[in-house]
Design a protein around this motif. Sequence first.
Motif, PDB file in Angstrom:
ATOM      1  N   UNK A 258     -46.738  60.051  34.963  1.00 37.67           N
ATOM      2  CA  UNK A 258     -47.369  61.363  35.048  1.00 37.67           C
ATOM      3  C   UNK A 258     -47.510  61.822  36.490  1.00 37.67           C
ATOM      4  N   UNK A 259     -47.838  60.899  37.383  1.00 40.06           N
ATOM      5  CA  UNK A 259     -47.967  61.186  38.811  1.00 40.06           C
ATOM      6  C   UNK A 259     -47.720  59.891  39.569  1.00 40.06           C
ATOM      7  N   UNK A 260     -48.023  59.876  40.846  1.00 43.37           N
ATOM      8  CA  UNK A 260     -47.703  58.720  41.691  1.00 43.37           C
ATOM      9  C   UNK A 260     -48.169  57.386  41.114  1.00 43.37           C
ATOM     10  N   UNK A 261     -49.413  57.289  40.684  1.00 39.41           N
ATOM     11  CA  UNK A 261     -49.944  56.022  40.171  1.00 39.41           C
ATOM     12  C   UNK A 261     -50.536  56.148  38.777  1.00 39.41           C
ATOM     13  N   UNK A 262     -50.158  57.180  38.045  1.00 34.35           N
ATOM     14  CA  UNK A 262     -50.712  57.414  36.720  1.00 34.35           C
ATOM     15  C   UNK A 262     -49.599  57.438  35.682  1.00 34.35           C
ATOM     16  N   UNK A 263     -49.830  56.740  34.572  1.00 38.36           N
ATOM     17  CA  UNK A 263     -48.864  56.710  33.471  1.00 38.36           C
ATOM     18  C   UNK A 263     -49.581  56.965  32.153  1.00 38.36           C
ATOM     19  N   UNK A 264     -48.812  57.385  31.139  1.00 37.81           N
ATOM     20  CA  UNK A 264     -49.346  57.577  29.803  1.00 37.81           C
ATOM     21  C   UNK A 264     -48.617  56.634  28.851  1.00 37.81           C
ATOM     22  N   UNK A 265     -49.368  55.907  28.041  1.00 42.88           N
ATOM     23  CA  UNK A 265     -48.803  55.044  27.009  1.00 42.88           C
ATOM     24  C   UNK A 265     -48.228  55.954  25.930  1.00 42.88           C
TER      25      UNK A 265
ATOM     26  N   UNK B 126     -52.960  56.813  25.758  1.00 40.17           N
ATOM     27  CA  UNK B 126     -53.921  56.411  26.779  1.00 40.17           C
ATOM     28  C   UNK B 126     -53.313  56.566  28.170  1.00 40.17           C
ATOM     29  N   UNK B 127     -54.170  56.863  29.136  1.00 39.36           N
ATOM     30  CA  UNK B 127     -53.754  57.017  30.527  1.00 39.36           C
ATOM     31  C   UNK B 127     -54.044  55.725  31.269  1.00 39.36           C
ATOM     32  N   UNK B 128     -53.132  55.316  32.135  1.00 39.62           N
ATOM     33  CA  UNK B 128     -53.315  54.114  32.946  1.00 39.62           C
ATOM     34  C   UNK B 128     -53.159  54.439  34.418  1.00 39.62           C
ATOM     35  N   UNK B 129     -53.885  53.713  35.259  1.00 39.83           N
ATOM     36  CA  UNK B 129     -53.784  53.868  36.709  1.00 39.83           C
ATOM     37  C   UNK B 129     -53.181  52.594  37.257  1.00 39.83           C
ATOM     38  N   UNK B 130     -52.056  52.698  37.960  1.00 42.73           N
ATOM     39  CA  UNK B 130     -51.284  51.533  38.362  1.00 42.73           C
ATOM     40  C   UNK B 130     -51.396  51.214  39.831  1.00 42.73           C
ATOM     41  N   UNK B 131     -51.208  49.945  40.121  1.00 40.36           N
ATOM     42  CA  UNK B 131     -51.106  49.455  41.483  1.00 40.36           C
ATOM     43  C   UNK B 131     -49.845  48.622  41.556  1.00 40.36           C
ATOM     44  N   UNK B 132     -49.161  48.666  42.701  1.00 40.82           N
ATOM     45  CA  UNK B 132     -47.944  47.878  42.845  1.00 40.82           C
ATOM     46  C   UNK B 132     -47.869  47.288  44.237  1.00 40.82           C
ATOM     47  N   UNK B 133     -47.051  46.263  44.374  1.00 39.39           N
ATOM     48  CA  UNK B 133     -46.869  45.625  45.664  1.00 39.39           C
ATOM     49  C   UNK B 133     -45.943  46.437  46.552  1.00 39.39           C
ATOM     50  N   UNK B 134     -45.157  47.281  45.958  1.00 44.64           N
ATOM     51  CA  UNK B 134     -44.216  48.117  46.692  1.00 44.64           C
ATOM     52  C   UNK B 134     -44.078  49.443  45.996  1.00 44.64           C
ATOM     53  N   UNK B 135     -42.915  50.028  46.060  1.00 44.76           N
ATOM     54  CA  UNK B 135     -42.675  51.288  45.366  1.00 44.76           C
ATOM     55  C   UNK B 135     -42.592  51.042  43.876  1.00 44.76           C
ATOM     56  N   UNK B 136     -43.208  51.920  43.096  1.00 43.23           N
ATOM     57  CA  UNK B 136     -43.301  51.692  41.656  1.00 43.23           C
ATOM     58  C   UNK B 136     -42.091  52.216  40.902  1.00 43.23           C
ATOM     59  N   UNK B 137     -41.782  53.480  41.002  1.00 47.81           N
ATOM     60  CA  UNK B 137     -40.721  54.055  40.200  1.00 47.81           C
ATOM     61  C   UNK B 137     -39.477  54.409  40.996  1.00 47.81           C
ATOM     62  N   UNK B 138     -39.611  54.776  42.238  1.00 51.38           N
ATOM     63  CA  UNK B 138     -38.482  55.282  42.986  1.00 51.38           C
ATOM     64  C   UNK B 138     -38.533  54.760  44.412  1.00 51.38           C
ATOM     65  N   UNK B 139     -37.447  54.250  44.897  1.00 54.33           N
ATOM     66  CA  UNK B 139     -37.405  53.701  46.244  1.00 54.33           C
ATOM     67  C   UNK B 139     -37.688  54.751  47.311  1.00 54.33           C
TER      68      UNK B 139
END
Length: 62
Positions: free
Chosen positions: A33-40, A45-58
């Motif tokens: 949905x946005x930089x750190x937000x996804x929808x199941x 349900x909405x989720x807020x993500x954290x990653x060690x590096x780039x999540x979806x796009x380099x």
Amino acid sequence: MGNFFYDLFNGKTGYTISDSMAVDEDGDLLMRLSDHTVMDMDTGEIGFLSSAGNLFDEEDEW
């Protein structure tokens, strides 16, 4: 395999499968949905993500 992530709301982990889609450890499909937000896609349900590096796009600056 895509980039690894951690969902801060429910504690699940997963990985990306494309620029806008990901799969969590239960096999649920997630849509970006946005930089750190996804929808199941199953429950809505909405989720807020954290990653060690780039999540979806380099090219994104997360």
